[in-house]
Design an enzyme around this catalytic site. Structure first.
Site, PDB file in Angstrom:
ATOM      1  CB  SER A 108      -0.839  -0.024   1.286  1.00 43.20           C
ATOM      2  OG  SER A 108      -1.447   1.225   1.518  1.00 43.20           O
TER       3      SER A 108
ATOM      4  CE1 TYR B 288      -3.856  -2.509   5.474  1.00 43.47           C
ATOM      5  CE2 TYR B 288      -3.511  -0.167   5.113  1.00 43.47           C
ATOM      6  CZ  TYR B 288      -3.729  -1.433   4.613  1.00 43.47           C
ATOM      7  OH  TYR B 288      -3.816  -1.638   3.255  1.00 43.47           O
TER       8      TYR B 288
END
Ligand SMILES: NC(=O)c1ccc[n+]([C@@H]2O[C@H](COP(=O)([O-])OP(=O)(O)OC[C@H]3O[C@@H](n4cnc5c(N)ncnc54)[C@H](OP(=O)(O)O)[C@@H]3O)[C@@H](O)[C@H]2O)c1
Length: 253
Positions: free
Chosen positions: A132, A145
């Site tokens: 990401s 995360y």
């Protein structure tokens, strides 16, 4: 027929990976927890496919998955399954975070270990690890995360370097999307502050990246700019900006 194993293939970016690779002639192993959704995806594919329902946040399930495909030669592994959560670290649920670490890090690590070792012996094959834009910085209000995706980035690029130094033909690539319009937000309980990309566009860039052996694949211009700043500005500044962006999401909830 070449074979691709895709985790998190029941929805979002993973579903699109499956469709694209099937259209390129790959047989597909579809992995996720939701068997019904996996079977729906299976019906849309033009090549042979196998559904394996497994909760990859459980270590045993990851090893069982490896065992259940031991007679197949996997040419492409896509470690895509993952999720995030939002909130102050002192208030978020530990159980959920441990599950996230198990899925986003441990399952990806175990699967990469097994399949890259096999691929290295044959000197062919490819792995795409889904990271990401969150993988390049710390992420206040999504601390766990972002940390998991930093692991994915550092691990994947180190492995890629080792293989390159040995002259191996095995390709290991990193896909770093920004916001994508999938079920991710619902599970993370966030809303994006910028427009999201379509999962099919992101998946296509990922697959193109595998075939051109691109180290870091960042779909979309705004995400490329974001990653550039994350990599070149002082961490303290990036982390402060990130906190403010995340906080706005919380204020909108
Ligand atoms: N959407 C975004 O904005 C965005 C941005 C950057 C990176 N990413 C990354 O992209 C990847 C795919 O996410 P997505 O956006 O496509 O979201 P998604 O639609 O929620 O897809 C997540 C996939 O992971 C699977 N999964 C979740 N928990 C699992 C578990 N315990 N065991 C096995 N499979 C599991 C889900 O299948 P089941 O529910 O059937 O288990 C689903 O197929 C993730 O790694 C995510 O971190 C997403």
């Amino acid at each position: 027929m070449p074979v691709a194993l895709i985790t998190g293939a029941s929805s979002g970016i993973g579903e699109q990976f499956a469709k694209l690779l099937s259209s390129k002639g790959y047989d597909i192993i579809l992995v996720g927890r939701n068997e019904e959704r996996l079977n729906k995806v299976k019906k849309t594919l033009s090549t042979k496919s196998k559904v394996i329902a497994a909760d990859l946040s459980e270590r045993k399930a990851v090893f069982d998955l490896i065992e259940s495909v031991k007679d197949l030669s996997v040419d492409i592994l896509i470690n895509n399954a993952g999720f995030g959560s939002f909130g102050e670290f002192t208030e978020t649920e530990l159980k959920n975070e441990l599950e996230m670490i198990s899925l986003n890090i441990e399952a990806l690590h175990i699967l990469t270990k097994h399949f890259v070792t096999e691929m290295a012996e044959k000197n062919k094959g490819a792995v795409l690890n889904v990271c990401s834009t969150a993988g390049f910085t710390s992420g206040p209000l999504m601390a766990t995360y972002y940390a998991t995706k930093n692991y994915v980035r550092a691990f994947t690029l180190a492995l890629r370097r080792e293989l390159k130094e040995k002259g191996s033909a095995v390709r290991v690539c990193l896909l770093c999307p920004g916001p994508v319009d999938t079920g991710f937000n619902e599970r993370a309980k966030v809303t994006f502050s910028v427009p999201a990309m379509k999962p099919e566009t992101v998946a296509k860039e990922g697959i193109d990246g595998i075939f051109t052996d691109k180290a870091i694949i960042v779909p979309g211009l705004s995400n490329k700019i974001c990653v550039f700043f994350e990599r070149h500005l002082p961490e303290k500044l990036v982390s402060m900006v990130c906190y403010r962006i995340q906080k706005r999401k919380r204020d909108r909830i």
